[in-house]
Design a protein around this motif. Structure first.
Motif, PDB file in Angstrom:
ATOM      1  N   TRP A  69     -24.185  32.924  61.064  1.00  0.00           N
ATOM      2  CA  TRP A  69     -24.199  31.943  59.983  1.00  0.00           C
ATOM      3  C   TRP A  69     -22.813  31.368  59.754  1.00  0.00           C
ATOM      4  CZ3 TRP A  69     -25.274  37.170  59.256  1.00  0.00           C
ATOM      5  CH2 TRP A  69     -24.401  37.901  58.456  1.00  0.00           C
ATOM      6  N   GLY A  70     -22.808  30.262  58.997  1.00  0.00           N
ATOM      7  CA  GLY A  70     -21.582  29.503  58.791  1.00  0.00           C
ATOM      8  C   GLY A  70     -20.633  30.151  57.808  1.00  0.00           C
ATOM      9  N   ASP A  71     -19.377  29.691  57.864  1.00  0.00           N
ATOM     10  CA  ASP A  71     -18.335  30.332  57.064  1.00  0.00           C
ATOM     11  C   ASP A  71     -18.386  29.952  55.588  1.00  0.00           C
ATOM     12  OD1 ASP A  71     -17.400  27.736  57.215  1.00  0.00           O
ATOM     13  OD2 ASP A  71     -15.562  28.236  58.311  1.00  0.00           O
ATOM     14  N   ASN A  72     -19.333  29.084  55.177  1.00  0.00           N
ATOM     15  CA  ASN A  72     -19.512  28.847  53.740  1.00  0.00           C
ATOM     16  C   ASN A  72     -20.613  29.729  53.158  1.00  0.00           C
ATOM     17  OD1 ASN A  72     -21.639  27.518  54.954  1.00  0.00           O
ATOM     18  ND2 ASN A  72     -21.332  25.579  53.893  1.00  0.00           N
ATOM     19  N   LEU A  73     -21.083  30.702  53.935  1.00  0.00           N
ATOM     20  CA  LEU A  73     -21.948  31.781  53.445  1.00  0.00           C
ATOM     21  C   LEU A  73     -21.140  33.069  53.552  1.00  0.00           C
ATOM     22  CD1 LEU A  73     -25.246  30.720  55.249  1.00  0.00           C
ATOM     23  CD2 LEU A  73     -24.840  30.609  52.775  1.00  0.00           C
ATOM     24  N   GLU A  74     -20.363  33.362  52.518  1.00  0.00           N
ATOM     25  CA  GLU A  74     -19.365  34.426  52.599  1.00  0.00           C
ATOM     26  C   GLU A  74     -19.867  35.784  52.125  1.00  0.00           C
ATOM     27  OE1 GLU A  74     -15.896  32.974  50.579  1.00  0.00           O
ATOM     28  OE2 GLU A  74     -15.360  31.655  52.257  1.00  0.00           O
ATOM     29  N   TRP A  75     -21.169  35.879  51.846  1.00  0.00           N
ATOM     30  CA  TRP A  75     -21.763  37.132  51.401  1.00  0.00           C
ATOM     31  C   TRP A  75     -23.029  37.392  52.216  1.00  0.00           C
ATOM     32  CZ3 TRP A  75     -19.743  40.050  47.276  1.00  0.00           C
ATOM     33  CH2 TRP A  75     -18.697  39.440  46.583  1.00  0.00           C
ATOM     34  N   ALA A  76     -23.424  38.657  52.310  1.00  0.00           N
ATOM     35  CA  ALA A  76     -24.679  39.019  52.968  1.00  0.00           C
ATOM     36  C   ALA A  76     -25.294  40.207  52.252  1.00  0.00           C
ATOM     37  CB  ALA A  76     -24.460  39.348  54.440  1.00  0.00           C
TER      38      ALA A  76
ATOM     39  N   ALA B 246     -24.689  43.851  48.487  1.00  0.00           N
ATOM     40  CA  ALA B 246     -24.086  42.613  48.975  1.00  0.00           C
ATOM     41  C   ALA B 246     -22.735  42.939  49.600  1.00  0.00           C
ATOM     42  CB  ALA B 246     -23.913  41.620  47.831  1.00  0.00           C
ATOM     43  N   PHE B 247     -22.515  42.434  50.806  1.00  0.00           N
ATOM     44  CA  PHE B 247     -21.276  42.655  51.538  1.00  0.00           C
ATOM     45  C   PHE B 247     -20.471  41.357  51.579  1.00  0.00           C
ATOM     46  CE2 PHE B 247     -24.099  45.952  52.876  1.00  0.00           C
ATOM     47  CZ  PHE B 247     -23.294  47.044  53.190  1.00  0.00           C
ATOM     48  N   THR B 248     -19.139  41.503  51.624  1.00  0.00           N
ATOM     49  CA  THR B 248     -18.278  40.331  51.718  1.00  0.00           C
ATOM     50  C   THR B 248     -17.004  40.698  52.489  1.00  0.00           C
ATOM     51  OG1 THR B 248     -17.325  38.486  50.469  1.00  0.00           O
ATOM     52  CG2 THR B 248     -17.056  40.708  49.528  1.00  0.00           C
ATOM     53  N   ARG B 249     -16.030  39.783  52.442  1.00  0.00           N
ATOM     54  CA  ARG B 249     -14.857  39.876  53.310  1.00  0.00           C
ATOM     55  C   ARG B 249     -15.359  40.062  54.751  1.00  0.00           C
ATOM     56  NH1 ARG B 249      -9.536  40.897  51.881  1.00  0.00           N
ATOM     57  NH2 ARG B 249     -10.200  40.252  49.797  1.00  0.00           N
ATOM     58  N   LEU B 250     -16.243  39.128  55.139  1.00  0.00           N
ATOM     59  CA  LEU B 250     -16.851  39.164  56.455  1.00  0.00           C
ATOM     60  C   LEU B 250     -15.801  38.863  57.515  1.00  0.00           C
ATOM     61  CD1 LEU B 250     -20.085  37.157  55.563  1.00  0.00           C
ATOM     62  CD2 LEU B 250     -19.778  39.633  55.546  1.00  0.00           C
ATOM     63  N   ILE B 251     -15.927  39.534  58.653  1.00  0.00           N
ATOM     64  CA  ILE B 251     -14.961  39.393  59.736  1.00  0.00           C
ATOM     65  C   ILE B 251     -15.503  38.368  60.727  1.00  0.00           C
ATOM     66  CG2 ILE B 251     -13.720  40.608  61.560  1.00  0.00           C
ATOM     67  CD1 ILE B 251     -14.266  43.205  59.910  1.00  0.00           C
TER      68      ILE B 251
ATOM     69  N   CYS C 214     -23.173  33.137  47.567  1.00  0.00           N
ATOM     70  CA  CYS C 214     -22.560  33.825  46.424  1.00  0.00           C
ATOM     71  C   CYS C 214     -23.260  35.161  46.233  1.00  0.00           C
ATOM     72  CB  CYS C 214     -22.656  32.973  45.155  1.00  0.00           C
ATOM     73  SG  CYS C 214     -24.348  32.506  44.701  1.00  0.00           S
ATOM     74  N   PRO C 215     -22.647  36.088  45.513  1.00  0.00           N
ATOM     75  CA  PRO C 215     -23.227  37.417  45.334  1.00  0.00           C
ATOM     76  C   PRO C 215     -24.216  37.457  44.178  1.00  0.00           C
ATOM     77  CG  PRO C 215     -21.102  37.346  44.277  1.00  0.00           C
ATOM     78  CD  PRO C 215     -21.298  35.997  44.922  1.00  0.00           C
TER      79      PRO C 215
ATOM     80  N   GLY D 206     -18.010  32.984  44.048  1.00  0.00           N
ATOM     81  CA  GLY D 206     -18.654  32.184  45.083  1.00  0.00           C
ATOM     82  C   GLY D 206     -19.542  31.067  44.579  1.00  0.00           C
ATOM     83  N   LEU D 207     -19.655  30.907  43.265  1.00  0.00           N
ATOM     84  CA  LEU D 207     -20.562  29.899  42.717  1.00  0.00           C
ATOM     85  C   LEU D 207     -20.038  28.496  43.014  1.00  0.00           C
ATOM     86  CD1 LEU D 207     -23.156  29.587  40.989  1.00  0.00           C
ATOM     87  CD2 LEU D 207     -21.649  29.393  38.985  1.00  0.00           C
TER      88      LEU D 207
END
Length: 308
Positions: free
Chosen positions: A247-254, A217-222, A278-279, A288-289
């Motif tokens: 995707w939208g900025d309320n999906l902060e993980w991938a 899972a990746f986060t701190r998306l740019i 969330c992760p 992220g919950l």
């Protein structure tokens, strides 16, 4: 004889064609100009490996299936038997109701019932809409119909493919500065680290996937500030053709999974790219919950477009 995935709804706009299905409100196929953008499955098959599934009220894993919420302890069914976790939520095997359908769009709804391991009721609405230029837009909306606050997270599970080659021939670009490390073969989440300090995870400028194995899972998306859907991932072949997800900025993980499964015929033939709210194990970590108060509604959006 009816399909194991239930009612089949075919969508078309310009060069895009999609099939969404009753069971799980899933996305069974997506094509552009005749070429697949996702690894799909046939109408006579049970959905394999969560392909195109809607993941709610949590994505990814709840470790050991156990969590506490509001002073109560719950034990979820262990649906990932090999690792002993609860995987990918509770709604992907439900029969959703088709509430709206045009040539280019379909909306499914589900009123989930409280269960011993998740004693909250949610109203879910999942819409797929095709556009000749933008491709497929997926939108999931959830409302808490319970009298108390409910924990919630979501994702979608597309297995993305480029038109030529396999995973080892493809380049993945995911502008993300951090990655959720794993501690063991059960994929127990570890610390969140920078991609600079974690070999094989810096995908910010486009990375060849040859020899790289990912289930992270990746986060701190740019973000791309010029786009209404600011986060993105792009998978391309050696010719520069492939697929982009926004995707939208309320999906902060991938989550990124390179399909490393030598025992299966689809071994390294697709890349799962799952934008998440969330992760893994957010029901325990709280990262992220969402805590939906009674009557609260939240929506998440992902767009899938061909790159040529």
């Amino acid at each position: 004889m009816s399909s194991p995935s239930g009612l089949q709804v075919h969508l078309q706009s310009g060069g895009y064609e999609a099939v969404t299905v009753e069971v799980g409100a899933g996305l069974r196929q997506l094509h552009w100009s005749g070429r697949p953008l996702l690894l799909g499955y046939g109408p006579t098959h049970i959905c394999p490996d969560y392909r195109g599934s809607v993941l709610a009220p949590w994505p990814n894993r709840v470790i050991d299936g156990k969590y506490e919420y509001d002073g109560h302890t719950y034990q979820l069914p262990l649906t990932e038997a090999s690792r002993g976790h609860a995987l990918h939520g509770l709604v992907l095997w439900d029969r959703w109701q088709l509430s709206d359908h045009t040539d280019a769009s379909a909306t499914w709804i589900l009123h989930s019932v409280p269960q011993p391991w998740y004693p909250w009721s949610l109203s879910l609405r999942c819409t797929y809409a095709l556009d000749a230029e933008a491709g497929l837009t997926w939108c999931l909306t959830a409302r808490n119909d319970s009298p108390t606050s409910a924990p919630y997270g979501c994702s979608i599970h597309p297995y993305v493919v480029a038109p030529t080659g396999t995973t080892d021939d493809w380049t993945l670009t995911l502008p993300a500065d951090q990655v959720h490390t794993t501690l063991d073969s059960r994929l127990t989440p570890g610390p969140v680290a920078t991609v600079d300090s974690t070999p094989g995870t810096d995908l910010r400028r486009g990375t060849s996937l040859r020899g790289i194995q990912l289930d992270h899972a990746f986060t701190r998306l740019i973000p791309n500030s010029a786009s209404p859907l600011p986060y993105s991932a792009t998978l391309t072949d050696s010719r520069g053709e492939g697929v982009i997800l926004n995707w939208g900025d309320n999906l902060e993980w991938a989550q990124v999974y390179t399909c490393d499964a030598p025992e299966r015929p689809w071994h390294r033939s697709a890349v799962a790219i799952e934008p998440m709210s969330c992760p893994p194990d957010a029901f325990n970590s709280g990262l992220g919950l969402l805590h939906l108060v009674p009557g609260e509604e939240v929506s998440h959006q992902v767009q899938i477009t061909a790159v040529s």
